[in-house]
Design a protein around this motif. Structure first.
Motif, mmCIF file in Angstrom:
data_model
loop_
_atom_site.group_PDB
_atom_site.id
_atom_site.type_symbol
_atom_site.label_atom_id
_atom_site.label_comp_id
_atom_site.label_asym_id
_atom_site.label_seq_id
_atom_site.Cartn_x
_atom_site.Cartn_y
_atom_site.Cartn_z
ATOM 1 N N SER A 198 37.439 -39.069 13.024
ATOM 2 C CA SER A 198 37.111 -37.952 13.908
ATOM 3 C C SER A 198 35.632 -38.017 14.231
ATOM 4 O O SER A 198 34.806 -37.693 13.385
ATOM 5 C CB SER A 198 37.456 -36.624 13.230
ATOM 6 N N PHE A 252 34.815 -37.562 9.887
ATOM 7 C CA PHE A 252 35.833 -37.578 8.834
ATOM 8 C C PHE A 252 36.470 -38.954 8.724
ATOM 9 O O PHE A 252 36.577 -39.681 9.720
ATOM 10 C CB PHE A 252 36.939 -36.543 9.127
ATOM 11 N N TYR A 278 33.861 -36.983 4.409
ATOM 12 C CA TYR A 278 33.314 -36.247 5.539
ATOM 13 C C TYR A 278 31.789 -36.294 5.500
ATOM 14 O O TYR A 278 31.187 -36.591 4.471
ATOM 15 C CB TYR A 278 33.803 -34.796 5.538
ATOM 16 N N GLU A 302 39.807 -29.850 10.732
ATOM 17 C CA GLU A 302 40.276 -31.230 10.721
ATOM 18 C C GLU A 302 41.776 -31.241 10.445
ATOM 19 O O GLU A 302 42.258 -30.566 9.533
ATOM 20 C CB GLU A 302 39.528 -32.035 9.657
#
Length: 750
Positions: free
Chosen positions: A17, A24, A44, A129
């Protein structure tokens, strides 16, 4: 329920991400089945330097609410900065507040299927997320039959079918005790069935069989237990324990494998049937010699009767029997004799290997079973012996009947029970504990010297001279014994006091003299008093009076007085003579000569002082006056007698040298135009006429201080001790005197 690690997870792909704020790393989709354990690895990054995670909420199947601008859904885990994490026990957060967001769910439920949302907040912002979790039912297996019971040599078939699997299974196999089987297996892939056929079962084929199916997610197994029934195998006997000691318990066990287990056992002793029962053990509570021999057994179950493989021998052992001890010496034994003992027995299994004797001593066996006692003791206890193999059997004790002299002879103090004073009646008795033979005689000794015969010793009126050490002797035909000495104390008041002087009666001064108050008293003197030749109490309460160092003044007679709780007595006087030492005599002579020399020296100083005074007076002369100025003159190394104070003198001192204050007397002559000065009492002071007609010279006396004569004059060279003089010149109209050598001049402003 299964616990599956990372190998049980199917990772479709890793989703990264990427945003301007949060990053992430985690699997985008995870596959699991109901009841499994899911471990979700997650990393993360929070934007901003030094930012940390403050709040974390894990949602299941979340949705965004436009009205509240928040997320709704089932909360699986929640942790805030202000409170402890609140979550079901099956969901655990394994990460931290900086970079790790790993989760674990155990067990996974069907309603967990869908998407997980990690709602994370920090000071730099918020983020949601998404992680997809695909939960399905297990990949199930079905086997038949679940448990198989067959008789040996019969056939058997076991079937395994895959009921469900996602994704599709890849392999399907049978295993026995964890080892794959490759023979006699039939696979029907269309029906997802795998059959295992055993045409002739043996008892070695009994055990656990497993059907195993495997796909990309993992594997599943199902178990079948195969039981093979057979008749008892040939039996053998185990004895606990053999050889067995006579009188102990013995247990025999019949060992024979069978399925089902044997239900009947038959026991044989030396080929004779002795017992039948359903228990595999045969117990003899107390084994005897008749129980020794060979034993075997036959086992039987519902399939059939077994056979004999091997028998076992029971060895019954026992300690030596009929053990006796014999004394070789037929005559009476006396204390100190040598005695020989024999130890005999009748039978033993196993054979006798050693002998033991009681009581123990320093003696040794001549040969096994024969003991020689050196110098037998008077109180020898009854002796016994034991013949030993693995165990020992003891003979009955035999007394030696040793004859000996009287024992434990002692003096008994019969009366009086309290302490003995001079004049009391006293009775002593001689006693002993035992004697063999018992016919005895008594004797008394005082201080080791024979006193009298008889068992008792009496004193009608005891005196101090009767005090001493008393012992008694008891004798029989074997010998005699003497008691320990009894010290008989007689108490009396002090007597025969005298003063002894050490080292002798005549002592040189400076040495040491010790006076001792000697006495005869019981109890000893508890307090002393010393007196001198004037009967003056010296207030010394010890036995010894020490004079260290001794002086001539100590010469004289001394006597002492001593007392105990029974009375007081005093000594006659003893004389101590102290004479002068050679050093004292020499010192006194030297002192007389020294006094004479001092007197002569003082007379000499007086003459010298008078001459100095005259010389100082002759050196003072007139000084020249000058208008507007005065001079302060210091005459070095010239001593002048101080002038008596006049009516116009002032006393001055220097406060900086207070420890040695110097005073100076300043005299100013009175001119014809000067007004008279007022004294302390308020009356005019009378002027003393000047020694010189022009009235220009004034003298002052200054005592030399420790650090210098004056504050502004420091001598260049050391000066004479004593008194220094200075001249103050009041300059007038006359001629100025000539400068004198050896005089230091200082200008004095006034």
């Amino acid at each position: 329920m299964h616990f599956l690690g990372p190998l049980f997870l199917l990772l479709e792909y890793l989703a990264f991400s990427n945003s301007s704020t949060w990053n992430f790393e985690h699997p985008a989709t995870l596959y699991a089945w109901e009841g499994a354990c899911v471990w979700i690895p997650c990393r993360y990054t929070i934007p901003g330097y030094g930012m940390v995670l403050e709040n974390l909420t894990v949602y299941q199947n979340y949705v965004f609410d436009d009205k509240t601008k928040g997320y709704n859904g089932t909360i699986l885990y929640e942790s805030t900065k202000s409170q402890m994490p609140v979550s079901p026990e099956r969901v655990k957060f394994l990460g931290d507040n900086k970079s790790n967001c790993t989760l674990r769910i155990h067990p996974v439920k069907a309603q967990d299927n869908g998407q997980l949302g990690l709602r994370m907040t920090s000071k730099s912002g918020k983020w949601m997320e998404k992680i997809v979790l695909n939960v399905s039912n297990s990949p199930k297996l079905e086997v038949s039959p679940k448990e198989v019971n067959v008789t040996e040599d019969d056939p058997v078939t076991m079937t395994c079918q895959v009921i469900s699997s996602y994704p599709e299974y890849q392999t399907l196999s049978w295993l026995k005790d964890g080892i794959p089987m490759t023979e006699q297996e039939t696979l029907q892939r269309e029906q997802k069935i795998l059959k295992l056929t055993l045409p002739k079962v043996t008892k070695q084929m009994r055990g656990k069989y497993h059907c195993q199916a495997r796909n990309d997610v993992g594997s599943a197994t199902s178990e079948v237990v195969l039981q093979v029934h057979y008749a008892p195998e040939p039996s053998r006997v185990q004895i606990f324990s053999s050889p067995a000691k006579e009188g102990t318990s013995v247990k025999l066990t019949c060992i024979s494998q069978a399925n089902p287990p044997p239900t009947n056992y038959t026991w044989y002793h030396n080929s004779n049937e002795v017992w039948r029962g359903t228990d595999e053990t045969f117990e003899i509570p107390q084994v005897r010699l008749r129980h020794a021999g060979n034993y075997y057994c036959i086992a039987q179950n519902s399939i059939g009767r077994g056979h004999v493989d091997q028998d076992a021998e029971l060895d019954v052992q026992y300690s030596p029997k009929e053990v006796t001890m014999v004394i070789q010496n037929p005559t009476p034994i006396r204390e100190g004799d040598n005695v020989t003992l024999f130890c005999n027995y009748n039978s033993s299994n196993p054979s006798v290997t050693r002998y033991e004797w009681s009581p123990h001593g320093s003696w040794k066996e001549l040969v096994p079973g024969v003991l020689r006692i050196q110098k037998v003791a008077w109180n020898a206890m009854p002796f016994t012996c034991a013949a030993c193999n693995l165990w020992c059997s003891w003979a009955q004790p035999v007394s030696l009947q040793v004859q000996y002299a009287p024992r434990d002879v002692k003096v008994l103090w019969i009366g009086p029970r309290s302490e003995i004073h001079s004049g009391h009646a006293v009775l002593l008795r001689c006693n002993f504990s035992s004697s063999r033979p018992t016919d005895v005689h008594f004797f008394w000794k005082k201080n080791g010297i024979f006193l009298k015969e008889g068992r008792e010793l009496s004193f009608g009126s005891i005196s101090p001279e009767d005090a001493g050490s008393y012992s008694c002797v008891v004798s029989n035909s074997i010998g005699q014994s003497t008691s320990e000495a009894l010290v008989l104390p007689v108490l009396y008041a002090p007597r025969r006091l005298r003063v002894s002087i050490s080292p002798k009666d005549s002592v040189m001064e400076g040495k040491k003299a010790v006076l001792t108050c000697e006495s005869d008293a019981n109890p000893p003197i508890s307090h002393y008093t010393w007196f001198d030749w004037n009967n003056q109490n010296l207030h010394h309460d010890h036995q010894k009076l020490r004079l260290d160092p001794v002086k001539v003044q100590h010469s004289g007679a001394y006597w002492c007085q001593g007392g105990n709780r029974l009375g007081v007595d005093r000594s006659p006087p003893s004389t101590l003579t102290v004479y002068y030492s050679p050093q004292t005599i020499s010192r006194r002579v030297a002192l007389g000569l020294g006094l004479c020399l001092v007197i002569l020296f003082l007379a000499f100083l007086g003459v010298r002082f008078q001459g100095s005074w005259k010389r100082i007076q002759s050196q003072q002369g007139p000084q020249e006056n000058s208008s507007g100025q005065s001079f302060f003159v210091r005459n070095n190394k010239i001593r002048r007698a101080p002038l008596p104070e006049g009516p116009q003198s002032l006393g001055c001192y220097n406060p900086m040298v207070e420890d040695s204050i110097s005073y100076a007397t300043l005299r100013f002559p009175v001119g014809e135009t000067d007004p008279p000065r007022i004294g302390d009492a308020g009356t005019p002071e009378v002027h003393r006429p000047s020694l010189n007609r022009d009235n220009t010279v004034t003298y002052s006396v200054v005592q030399k201080p420790r650090v210098g004569d004056y504050e502004n004059v420091i001598p260049d060279v050391p000066e004479d001790d004593g008194i220094h003089y200075s001249e103050l010149v009041h300059l007038g109209l006359g001629e100025r005197p000539l400068r004198q050598e050896g005089v230091e001049y200082v200008t004095l402003k006034h």
